[in-house]
Design a protein around this motif. Structure first.
Motif, short mmCIF file in Angstrom:
data_model
loop_
_atom_site.label_atom_id
_atom_site.label_comp_id
_atom_site.label_asym_id
_atom_site.label_seq_id
_atom_site.Cartn_x
_atom_site.Cartn_y
_atom_site.Cartn_z
N LEU A 124 5.65 3.61 1.54
CA LEU A 124 4.73 2.49 1.36
C LEU A 124 5.02 1.45 2.41
N TYR A 125 4.15 0.46 2.47
CA TYR A 125 4.48 -0.75 3.23
C TYR A 125 4.06 -1.96 2.41
N ALA A 126 4.76 -3.07 2.62
CA ALA A 126 4.45 -4.33 1.93
C ALA A 126 4.44 -5.45 2.95
N GLU B 24 0.84 -1.19 0.00
CA GLU B 24 0.00 0.00 0.00
C GLU B 24 0.87 1.24 0.00
N VAL B 25 0.54 2.17 -0.89
CA VAL B 25 1.23 3.46 -0.94
C VAL B 25 0.67 4.36 0.14
N LEU B 26 1.54 4.96 0.94
CA LEU B 26 1.13 5.87 2.00
C LEU B 26 1.29 7.33 1.59
N ALA B 27 2.29 7.62 0.83
CA ALA B 27 2.58 8.97 0.36
C ALA B 27 3.66 8.85 -0.69
N SER B 28 4.00 9.95 -1.33
CA SER B 28 5.08 9.91 -2.31
C SER B 28 6.37 9.46 -1.63
#
Length: 589
Positions: free
Chosen positions: A524-526, A517-521
């Protein structure tokens, strides 16, 4: 002694049980061929069906020989097992069974244990000199070394992709016995040894096949290096498949990395080669087959090949780390964080989408296991294809590089590092050759012309600053320094690989992605589920600002990439950091 039937012939000089040596050359465009021995003997070879010339004759190991084509052209054996000097000189008869293996029962290591260190034998000083690094790399946590191509090339300095005699180890690196000793010694340290092989083209100097075996090439298809190799012909297929088997069976390499297979026009050849290898390698033994393939053909990773170098992942990370978006990085300039998230959750980023040229690229890959993708921050191409060969140590902040290294070494993908990464080396890795005359000039000018589309090199005077590939100083400048064991970068690599082997390795086989999931530019976390049900999570922030997020409980924290973490945040991700957590099965806290 009667000659064998054609299907039992193999290219080159082979010692027979009878004490004779068989010389076999496929030369369909020659009228007459003789083998010219070092003692002055000239022995006419017998013309056979399908363009073969063959002779069985007394000839001991170590004998120099060449082939005389139509009484006018002396050439080395294209399947030479060793050269007496350069690619234009005599070949040598080699007995492949004389080396006394010290670890004959070595069976290799399973793929999920792979941590690969790519190196250039020549830069490190030859086969014997590479042995001096094995203990250090094994102690670091590396489980395999990967040699850039070692097939005989013109001159004594080259990346190896200009090889023209694929069966002969480069003579300036050492003898076949010294190469076997290196592999044997690596096995003694518990290290696998992978060889990078080039089956998509021959180099520009020293390849005489076009004179007497034009059928080796297709004149209706071209590659960046000239006419494509014609894999439709059984003699050509066998030439390369037998070469792969030689490295794996005679030299006991543990795997092969196949260079730029997207330039191999016959789709059936790769599958046939993988099948032959799997058939002839005993099942208890682990042998790794890896691809470099710009086409992202995921189906090949289910048809005999273990993994592919994932350029997509590198390119997205490079854009995030450096901000560079020229040339092929332009395909990753838009939404690089989302592209990296796709890489971490599905493998390839391009799975059929169109690239900057408007061409569709890739196949769906989300069904493949994470370790089917070899991830890297740097390799010989990604450093050496830069005009000045700069490493990431000169292109991004140390904090960002520590965070990206954490992702590399603790994700379930197969990590590959390039020599010098583990020391934080700042020396460049430049493109180098040792050509002469007109070819040297063409390579020099061609190298500089490659960069004319970059804004900084639009001016011809600026391109003149690009190092001359043929200068010996270009080669010597590419030798990486080795940091002390307790220096910051070796300490980081040792710590991360110790965590990988202690907590992750035995649970990687059968792991699967739980998405990203992208959190910001830049952030992310995977997540991945390992085979024991535990969940690995990596939170990555390559931006210069903290990002709000809900992190796993601190008790599950495996590693924090910050040099001096003052706290264990649970509701924000610090800038330039990677946080790695491992949550046991059934524990949702």
């Amino acid at each position: 002694m009667p000659l064998p039937t054609p299907e039992t012939w193999s290219h080159g000089a082979h010692l027979l049980d009878s004490g004779l040596t068989r010389f076999a050359l496929w030369a369909p465009d020659a009228f007459a061929v003789s083998v010219e021995l070092g003692d002055g003997q000239s022995l006419p070879m017998l013309s056979q069906d399908d363009g073969w010339f063959v002779i069985n004759t007394p000839c001991p190991p170590g004998t120099p020989y060449r082939y005389l084509i139509d009484g006018e052209l002396l050439v080395p054996d294209p399947a030479s097992r060793a050269q007496q000097g350069d690619v234009h000189g005599p070949s040598l008869v080699v007995d492949p069974n004389t080396y006394p293996w010290q670890f004959p029962d070595w069976q290799g290591r399973p793929w999920h244990e792979a941590v690969i260190h790519e190196l250039h034998v020549g830069v490190l000083g030859g086969f014997a000199a590479v042995e001096k690094h094995l203990g250090r790399l094994a102690d670091l946590g590396v489980t395999a070394i990967e040699l850039m191509p070692i097939a005989q090339f013109p001159g004594d300095r080259n990346w190896g992709y200009d090889g023209v005699l694929p069966y002969a180890p480069q003579s300036s690196y050492g003898t076949p016995e010294q190469l076997k000793h290196l592999i044997d010694c690596a096995h003694g340290h518990g290290l696998m040894v992978i060889l990078d092989v080039v089956y998509n083209h021959f180099g520009p100097d020293g390849n005489y096949l076009g004179r007497y075996a034009k059928g080796f090439f297709r004149h209706d298809q071209t590659t960046p290096w000239g006419d494509a190799i014609d894999f439709r012909r059984p003699q050509v297929r066998d030439f390369f498949i037998d070469n792969a088997l030689m490295w794996l069976l005679e030299y006991r390499f543990d795997g092969l990395r196949f260079d730029a297979v997207h330039a191999i026009e016959d789709p059936g050849f790769l599958k046939q080669m993988a099948a032959r290898i799997r058939q002839q390698v005993d099942s208890p033994r682990h042998v790794w087959l890896n691809l470099e393939n710009e086409l992202n053909q995921a189906h090949l990773l289910e048809e005999g090949f273990d993994a592919q170098w994932n350029d997509d992942g590198h390119n997205a990370l490079h854009v995030l780390l450096t901000g560079e978006t020229e040339a092929y990085y332009s395909d990753f300039a838009e939404q690089p964080t989302a592209k990296l998230a796709r890489c971490l959750s599905e493998g390839f980023i391009y799975q059929g989408e169109r690239n900057r040229h408007g061409e569709p690229r890739g196949e769906p890959s989300a069904h493949l296991p994470p370790n089917a993708f070899v991830l890297f921050l740097q390799n010989h191409d990604q450093i050496g294809n830069r005009a000045f060969g700069e490493r990431l140590t000169r292109l991004c902040s140390p904090e960002a590089l520590r965070a990206a290294t954490t992702l590399l070494l603790l994700s379930p993908m197969t990590p590959l590092l390039f020599m010098g990464d583990e020391s934080g080396a700042e020396e460049p890795f430049l493109f180098f050759t040792s050509h002469h005359g007109e070819l040297a000039e063409a390579v020099r000018e061609g190298r500089r012309a490659e960069f004319k589309h970059f804004a900084v090199f639009a001016d011809a005077e600026q391109r003149e600053r690009i190092p001359d590939p043929n200068a010996e100083t270009t080669f010597s400048a590419s030798r990486p320094s080795v940091a002390a064991d307790d220096a910051p970068w070796p300490t980081l690599y040792r710590t991360l690989l110790s965590l990988r082997h202690q907590h992750l390795t035995e649970h990687l086989s059968g792991s699967r992605s739980l998405g990203a999931e992208v959190l910001a530019s830049g952030a992310l976390y995977a997540r991945w589920q390992l085979n024991d049900g535990s969940v690995l999570r990596i939170d990555l922030n390559l931006s210069d600002s903290p990002v709000s997020t809900r992190l796993p409980h601190p008790r599950h924290r495996l590693f924090d990439s910050r040099l001096a973490p003052a706290d264990s945040p649970v509701d924000s991700q610090p800038p330039f950091s990677a946080l790695v957590s491992l949550t046991p099965a059934g524990d949702d806290a």
